[in-house]
Design a protein around this motif. Sequence first.
Motif, PDB file in Angstrom:
ATOM      1  N   ASP A  26       0.818  -1.212   0.000  1.00 37.98           N
ATOM      2  CA  ASP A  26       0.000   0.000   0.000  1.00 37.98           C
ATOM      3  C   ASP A  26       0.854   1.265   0.000  1.00 37.98           C
ATOM      4  O   ASP A  26       0.330   2.373   0.132  1.00 37.98           O
ATOM      5  CB  ASP A  26      -0.941   0.017   1.209  1.00 37.98           C
ATOM      6  CG  ASP A  26      -2.116  -0.950   1.045  1.00 37.98           C
ATOM      7  OD1 ASP A  26      -2.393  -1.364  -0.095  1.00 37.98           O
ATOM      8  OD2 ASP A  26      -2.752  -1.277   2.057  1.00 37.98           O
ATOM      9  N   THR A  45       1.600   6.059   2.557  1.00 40.97           N
ATOM     10  CA  THR A  45       0.912   4.771   2.480  1.00 40.97           C
ATOM     11  C   THR A  45      -0.575   5.043   2.363  1.00 40.97           C
ATOM     12  O   THR A  45      -1.148   5.816   3.144  1.00 40.97           O
ATOM     13  CB  THR A  45       1.195   3.920   3.745  1.00 40.97           C
ATOM     14  OG1 THR A  45       2.608   3.691   3.834  1.00 40.97           O
ATOM     15  CG2 THR A  45       0.481   2.586   3.670  1.00 40.97           C
ATOM     16  N   ASP A  47      -4.238   3.134   2.175  1.00 44.58           N
ATOM     17  CA  ASP A  47      -4.938   1.865   2.380  1.00 44.58           C
ATOM     18  C   ASP A  47      -5.659   1.440   1.104  1.00 44.58           C
ATOM     19  O   ASP A  47      -6.418   2.210   0.524  1.00 44.58           O
ATOM     20  CB  ASP A  47      -5.951   2.019   3.527  1.00 44.58           C
ATOM     21  CG  ASP A  47      -6.565   0.689   3.933  1.00 44.58           C
ATOM     22  OD1 ASP A  47      -5.838  -0.313   3.927  1.00 44.58           O
ATOM     23  OD2 ASP A  47      -7.773   0.658   4.242  1.00 44.58           O
ATOM     24  N   ALA A  49      -4.123   0.750  -1.739  1.00 51.76           N
ATOM     25  CA  ALA A  49      -3.377   1.137  -2.943  1.00 51.76           C
ATOM     26  C   ALA A  49      -2.828  -0.076  -3.679  1.00 51.76           C
ATOM     27  O   ALA A  49      -2.811  -0.117  -4.913  1.00 51.76           O
ATOM     28  CB  ALA A  49      -2.243   2.095  -2.571  1.00 51.76           C
TER      29      ALA A  49
END
Length: 227
Positions: A26, A45, A47, A49
């Motif tokens: 992610d 980051t 979530d 991804a």
Amino acid sequence: MKLIYQGKTKDVYSLDHNQVLLKFKDDVTGTDGVFDPGANTVGLTIDGAGKSGLKMTKHFFELLKSQGVNSHYVSADIEEVSMVVKEAETFGKGLEVICRYRAVGSFLRRYGAYCEEGQPLDSFVEITIKDDERGDPTISEDALVMLGILNNQDYQTIKELTKTICNAIKVELASKNLELYDIKLEFGRDKATGEIMLIDEISGGNMRVYQDGKYIAPLDLEKIFLG
């Protein structure tokens, strides 16, 4: 499975029969918490991804396969957020190939004295070498040949493949009223056959896409394009 490499956005595991498994993360590239497909550091980051990137990647690799483009793609498991691919040998320590249709990002930062933001470009192809310490500098055909990274024929093959692949992606995105501004690809040699093939991923994290003049973030792009 044996972990053989931990990348910025994917981990790589060894499989049998000259294949490897890519596990999508992610993490996305960027600077100071802002996404940038051309950055050489993990910026944030997001979530979901990894799964979003894999859905896009699966779609485009299967599209390109139907058009006869040689790639490392074998199969994808969306729930496991992983992809099985043919093992590839990189050129040098790795190259990134960018195809640009409009002047944005690093192109605009470098050549802004000669162009305006968003100015159309004619499938401009440039290559950068993967080198975090030196900021992934661009490199010319002559330098690639002199340093033994590519020969002239390999360079021309990669350049023509890039234009063909990126045009197919551009046309596919346009079917959903999405405009591709630029995209980053990677190539390598099939470890089994020595052929040049498209590797890595093809997702929102590798491209800048706009709709009606507005930039579309990677996760939103996947929802608009595949939703």
